[in-house]
Design an enzyme around this catalytic site. Structure first.
Site, short mmCIF file in Angstrom:
data_model
loop_
_atom_site.label_atom_id
_atom_site.label_comp_id
_atom_site.label_asym_id
_atom_site.label_seq_id
_atom_site.Cartn_x
_atom_site.Cartn_y
_atom_site.Cartn_z
N LYS A 9 -30.56 49.44 47.07
CA LYS A 9 -31.43 49.82 45.96
C LYS A 9 -32.83 50.17 46.48
CE LYS A 9 -28.88 46.71 42.81
NZ LYS A 9 -28.99 45.51 41.95
N PHE A 57 -32.08 43.59 29.82
CA PHE A 57 -32.74 44.13 31.01
C PHE A 57 -32.25 45.52 31.39
CE2 PHE A 57 -29.21 41.33 32.24
CZ PHE A 57 -28.44 42.19 33.01
N ARG A 85 -18.61 41.60 48.33
CA ARG A 85 -19.40 40.85 47.34
C ARG A 85 -19.83 39.49 47.91
NH1 ARG A 85 -20.87 42.66 42.11
NH2 ARG A 85 -20.20 40.66 41.25
N THR A 91 -25.53 37.27 42.31
CA THR A 91 -26.44 38.24 41.68
C THR A 91 -27.90 37.79 41.73
OG1 THR A 91 -24.64 38.79 40.16
CG2 THR A 91 -26.86 39.50 39.53
N ARG A 102 -28.37 38.79 49.92
CA ARG A 102 -29.40 38.44 48.93
C ARG A 102 -30.01 37.08 49.23
NH1 ARG A 102 -25.67 40.43 43.90
NH2 ARG A 102 -26.35 42.61 43.77
N ASN A 112 -32.86 42.59 43.76
CA ASN A 112 -31.89 41.95 44.65
C ASN A 112 -31.28 42.90 45.69
OD1 ASN A 112 -30.20 43.32 42.94
ND2 ASN A 112 -29.13 41.52 42.15
P1 GTP Z 1 -24.74 44.79 41.17
O1 GTP Z 1 -24.01 44.73 42.47
O2 GTP Z 1 -26.12 45.40 41.27
O3 GTP Z 1 -23.90 45.40 40.07
O4 GTP Z 1 -25.03 43.27 40.79
P2 GTP Z 1 -23.99 42.20 40.28
O5 GTP Z 1 -22.63 42.81 40.11
O6 GTP Z 1 -24.13 41.02 41.17
O7 GTP Z 1 -24.59 41.85 38.85
P3 GTP Z 1 -24.40 42.62 37.44
O8 GTP Z 1 -23.50 43.79 37.61
O9 GTP Z 1 -24.08 41.60 36.42
O10 GTP Z 1 -25.89 43.11 37.17
C1 GTP Z 1 -26.34 44.34 37.73
C2 GTP Z 1 -27.78 44.17 38.15
O11 GTP Z 1 -28.56 43.90 37.01
C3 GTP Z 1 -28.04 43.00 39.07
O12 GTP Z 1 -27.83 43.31 40.43
C4 GTP Z 1 -29.49 42.69 38.80
O13 GTP Z 1 -30.34 43.53 39.57
C5 GTP Z 1 -29.64 43.05 37.34
N1 GTP Z 1 -29.56 41.86 36.53
C6 GTP Z 1 -28.45 41.11 36.26
N2 GTP Z 1 -28.76 40.07 35.48
C7 GTP Z 1 -30.10 40.14 35.27
C8 GTP Z 1 -31.02 39.36 34.53
O14 GTP Z 1 -30.68 38.34 33.93
N3 GTP Z 1 -32.32 39.78 34.54
C9 GTP Z 1 -32.72 40.90 35.20
N4 GTP Z 1 -34.00 41.26 35.17
N5 GTP Z 1 -31.89 41.65 35.91
C10 GTP Z 1 -30.59 41.29 35.94
MG MG Z 2 -22.30 44.55 39.04
#
Ligand code: GTP
Ligand code: MG
Length: 151
Positions: A9, A57, A85, A91, A102, A112
């Protein structure tokens, strides 16, 4: 072997972590089959994160993903979707284990540094969204017999 979509990112790019992140996947034994640097539009970011559109968000997340260069990649290997993962970590970096990307390199959930597909269907959809088929390269690495053995 299966393939997954991994993206560094804008925060990871700006912080100079491209090589560090690629290195972790490369040293594990996974194979890089596509890579490019892109600045996604906000509309594109909304497509990428469409599953999260009801979340509070969502707007900030899409603004952030489209705020600068992203390194988009496809990595290939046995079990790469699930284990990728694991390499990435939870996350929320406050909950990611040390030793994960992370856990070692990020502090807050909204910054992240890396994305990884969360399953076989999303991996396929995300690869199709980010890459044209001709951008994916199929090749044999000489290291494969050392990584997987010969069966
Ligand atoms: P990705 O690999 O980026 O998809 O992350 P993930 O699969 O571990 O998490 P998810 O798909 O649920 O969320 C996508 C992205 O949204 C995360 O990587 C975070 O950057 C953001 N995100 C998730 N939960 C939160 C939250 O509670 N607050 C905020 N500000 N950002 C969030
Ligand atoms: Mg995701």
């Amino acid at each position: 072997f299966e393939r997954t979509f991994i993206a560094i990112k804008p925060d990871g790019v700006q912080r100079g972590l491209i090589a560090e992140i690629i290195s972790r996947f490369e040293r594990k034994g996974y194979k890089l089959v596509a890579i490019k640097v892109v600045i996604p539009s906000k509309e594109f970011a909304q497509k990428h994160y469409h599953d999260l559109k009801e979340r509070p968000f969502f707007n900030g997340l899409c603004d952030f993903l489209s705020s600068g260069p992203v390194v988009a990649m496809v990595w290939e290997g046995e079990g790469v979707i699930k284990y990728g993962r694991k390499l990435i970590g939870a996350t929320d970096p406050q909950k990611s284990e040390p030793g994960t990307i992370r856990g070692d390199l990020a502090v807050v959930v909204g910054r992240n540094i890396i994305h990884g597909s969360d399953g076989p269907e999303t991996a396929k959809d995300e690869i199709d969204l980010w890459f044209q088929p001709e951008e994916l390269v199929t090749y044999t690495s000489n290291a494969e017999t050392w990584i997987y053995g010969v069966n």
